[in-house]
Scaffold this active site. Structure first.
Site, PDB file in Angstrom:
ATOM      1  N   GLU A 373       0.804  -1.142   0.087  1.00 53.61           N
ATOM      2  CA  GLU A 373      -0.076  -0.043  -0.009  1.00 53.61           C
ATOM      3  C   GLU A 373       0.780   1.072  -0.034  1.00 53.61           C
ATOM      4  O   GLU A 373       1.857   1.198   0.592  1.00 53.61           O
ATOM      5  CB  GLU A 373      -1.091  -0.008   1.076  1.00 53.61           C
ATOM      6  N   CYS A 374       0.521   2.201  -0.775  1.00 57.32           N
ATOM      7  CA  CYS A 374       1.208   3.660  -0.815  1.00 57.32           C
ATOM      8  C   CYS A 374       2.753   3.388  -1.036  1.00 57.32           C
ATOM      9  O   CYS A 374       3.129   3.091  -2.218  1.00 57.32           O
ATOM     10  CB  CYS A 374       0.793   4.280   0.325  1.00 57.32           C
ATOM     11  N   GLY A 375       3.430   3.770  -0.246  1.00 58.54           N
ATOM     12  CA  GLY A 375       4.732   3.409  -0.247  1.00 58.54           C
ATOM     13  C   GLY A 375       5.337   2.234  -0.638  1.00 58.54           C
ATOM     14  O   GLY A 375       6.511   2.147  -1.223  1.00 58.54           O
TER      15      GLY A 375
END
Length: 710
Positions: A373-375
């Protein structure tokens, strides 16, 4: 309410030289502010450290979905800081987390988020600090940035006192930050006293040495601040001990909630029989029994919800933490979790650890279940490009480039319906649905080199269904997106706690189903989960009618969600070529009628009325699959038609895609020769192209079938 101390007391450490008696139930309060940047975090940390120096055991909580501020509170308290958010968790979830955090504490200090009343949207308190205080029955202490403020503090505090009272919440007092002198403090104190307002309890004078460093996503995490221990010490010393003790005495003297109030009840969620193996043929993420779960956790990957970890452990996972920056080898594990953080800040170090990048790439190709997720999503890309134009090769699991922007790309709450099995065996925890809530906050974007299947769908602010995230890997074993998912929300969103639902509207803000507007006094809701299927040939007017119906339901404040097949198809591209028809998407292997029907079924679980368009003209296989997939879900088929000449004219005048008149005519003739074999089909003519009139006819139909109270 009660004003006397409870009879059950135990000895708690107090100020040096004397013993303090504290109630068995810890003192708890909420620090809030009129706006962001008002000094909540500084005041919270100073107070937490000062209370600790007095001998109190302090546990901290943070309102909202923030991941950074809790790292500061955790260090200040010496105990993990947990999030509290009524929109993410539901009210029962907030009570459960608070109850656990209160165990073993003398004092529970809850830091607010943004302004006191700021939450999910301007029309609701859901997700706000005030809503948390209301649910837990706790007093609020207002933190006011007093620089340039004197007597004007009175109307400011008066307004927030009234706002709290409207929700049956006590605004107990004020902490002033950025005061200039003792004289300034006395002016503020006198103004509040003169106007019979809650008193000034503490003040912090301006001091640049107490400032906390920040970057694009907020404060720099505490783990990265080498001088943070010294800063904490200075913060604790900024509040005189006698003033802090007086602060505790004052709050302790306020009427406390009764022992039977929701905030003090044991209501911990029970995860019954969730450790069973959840195996499906469609995803390796569910083929393994819980075992070792490798979790990336260092300066680059530090955005996690502690409650997610707790849920994974309840499912039977053994959590193994490692550093993609420094560790040479990926731990042996049955699944991998890459959370959010700052890969752009540490891109050079991450890229330099080529052994870790290659091992994660190899593990993905060998079928290891990976959720990012994300990073973590950015780390899986082939490379990351910084705003300065530097490019750093990374794991290369996702065929794309993560490009950092110079401004905010996306921010806000999200509610997503997973289009695939949930990661980490969570389908066993949530067998009734795959709707999950979370949060997005990022400055980057992912530029994919090719088309990849989406991970989930959600509804945007315009009410349109959109897809996001990606599935990749040799057996779709990699799930990645920008969503920071709060997985415990699966419980109240998908039926495990029918009595504890969060407020909201549509698929983006799903809510419990009420019988009617008259009974709830709020949002009117249909009598159950229904799917209105608008079918007919291309250009017959399905999209226009769907939008008109959605607008009408919205003006009547009726719960609904609109899903556009055209909108979904437009999100699929291969070699820069878009698919304009479901048939073409199936031939290309990019999307299927069955996948669409699964999406409708999931939407019907979380929203009480789903409006969708379809092209079922003569497609018996699609019709049978629709019936089989939706099962017991209530389907309301509506068949639209018009003259062929009209259809040709509309197709020629389309501006969203190239005209396909022959294709539309084939569909129209197939529909005419093979009427829809679905019970209760309503046939409407769109010849006059009057979607508003057709909309009113549909509203009457829904009323006649007792689906709506119109």
């Amino acid at each position: 309410m009660r004003t006397s101390m409870p009879t059950s007391l135990l000895t708690r450490p107090g100020p040096p030289g004397r013993t303090r008696l504290m109630p068995r139930t810890p003192l708890a309060f909420v620090l809030a502010a009129p706006h962001s940047g008002g000094g909540k975090t500084t005041a919270s940390l100073a107070l937490a450290v000062a209370l600790g120096r007095l001998g109190y055991t302090v546990h901290g909580c943070k309102c909202g979905p923030d991941y950074v501020d809790p790292t500061f509170m955790s260090q200040a308290c010496g105990h993990p800081c947990l999030n509290l958010d009524t929109w993410l968790m539901g009210e029962e979830g907030v009570r459960n987390v608070f109850q656990r955090q209160a165990e073993g504490a003398d004092i529970v200090l809850i830091e607010g988020v943004m302004g006191l009343l700021d939450g999910r949207d301007p029309e609701s308190l859901a997700g706000s600090t005030l809503d948390v205080a209301r649910v837990l029955g706790l007093p609020v202490v207002l933190v006011v940035r007093a620089r340039g403020l004197a007597r004007s503090i009175a109307p400011l505090v008066d307004g927030f006192t009234r706002a709290c009272a409207a929700e049956s919440v006590r605004l107990a007092g004020v902490i002033a930050t950025c005061t200039g002198s003792d004289s300034h403090r006395r002016v503020l104190q006198g103004s509040l006293e003169h106007n019979n307002l809650p008193p000034l309890l503490l003040s912090l004078q301006r001091n640049d040495d107490l400032a906390l460093p920040s970057r694009q996503l907020g404060l720099v995490p505490a783990e990265e601040v080498s001088s943070f221990a010294a800063t904490l010490q200075r913060l604790g010393e900024a509040l005189p001990q006698k003033d802090v003790q007086a602060f505790v005495d004052y709050l302790q003297g306020l009427p406390q909630p009764d022992d039977g109030s929701p905030s003090l009840q044991q209501s911990a969620t029970q995860c019954a029989d969730v450790q069973k193996e959840a195996a499906t043929a469609s995803s390796p993420l569910l083929k393994t029994s819980p075992g070792r779960l490798a979790i990336a956790r260092d300066e680059a990957f530090c955005f996690y919800y502690e409650e997610n970890f707790r849920l994974f452990q309840k499912l039977g996972w053994e959590l193994i933490f490692f550093s993609p920056m420094r560790d040479r080898d990926l731990p042996a594990a049955e699944a991998l979790y890459l959370g959010g953080g700052y890969p752009e800040v540490f891109a050079r170090d991450l890229s330099a650890n080529k052994g870790m990048c290659s091992q994660i790439h190899k593990a993905a190709q060998e079928g290891l279940p990976i959720y990012a997720e994300c990073g973590g999503y950015m780390y899986l890309a082939k490379a990351l490009e910084t705003p300065e134009g530097d490019i750093f090769p990374l794991a290369g699991v996702v065929d794309g480039l993560a490009r950092m922007g110079t401004s905010l790309h996306s921010l806000g709450y999200r509610e997503a319906t997973f289009l695939t099995p949930l990661p980490f065996g969570l389908d066993a925890f949530s067998p009734d649905g795959r709707v999950v809530r979370g949060h997005e906050f990022h400055w980057s974007g992912m530029e994919l080199s090719g088309n990849l299947p989406p991970l989930y769908s959600m509804t945007d602010r315009k009410g349109e269904a959109v897809t996001a995230g990606v599935l990749t890997g040799p057996c779709n074993n990699v799930q990645a997106s920008y969503l920071h998912a709060y997985f415990p929300s699966l419980a109240f969103l998908n039926g495990r706690h029918k009595t504890d639902q969060a407020p909201g509207q549509g698929l983006e803000e799903s809510a419990p189903l009420a019988l009617s507007r008259e009974k709830t006094g709020k949002q009117a809701r249909p009598s159950g989960g229904h799917v209105i299927v608008l079918t007919g040939p291309s250009s017959v007017g399905k999209t226009s009618l769907g939008r008109a119906l959605a607008r009408e339901l919205g003006t009547r404040n009726i719960d609904h969600v609109l899903i556009s097949l055209d909108g979904l198809l437009a999100s699929f591209r291969r070699d820069n070529h878009a698919c304009f028809t479901l048939e073409e998407a199936e031939k290309q292997g990019m999307w299927s009628a069955h996948s669409y029907h699964c999406l409708l079924k999931e939407a019907a679980k979380s929203s009480s009325l789903v409006i969708c368009d379809h092209v079922l003209c003569g497609r018996r296989d699609w019709i049978e699959d629709l019936r089989a997939t939706l099962g017991e879900t209530s389907v309301i088929p509506v068949e639209l038609s018009c003259a062929e000449e009209t259809l040709i004219l509309r197709e020629i005048n389309r501006t969203d895609r190239p005209a396909a008149t022959e294709h539309a005519l084939v569909q129209a003739r197939a529909q005419k020769n093979n009427r829809l074999p679905l019970a209760g089909t309503t046939q409407l003519s769109s010849q006059e192209e009057n979607p508003l009139q057709l909309c009113q006819e549909l509203m009457q139909l829904l009323a006649q079938r007792h689906i709506l109270s119109v």
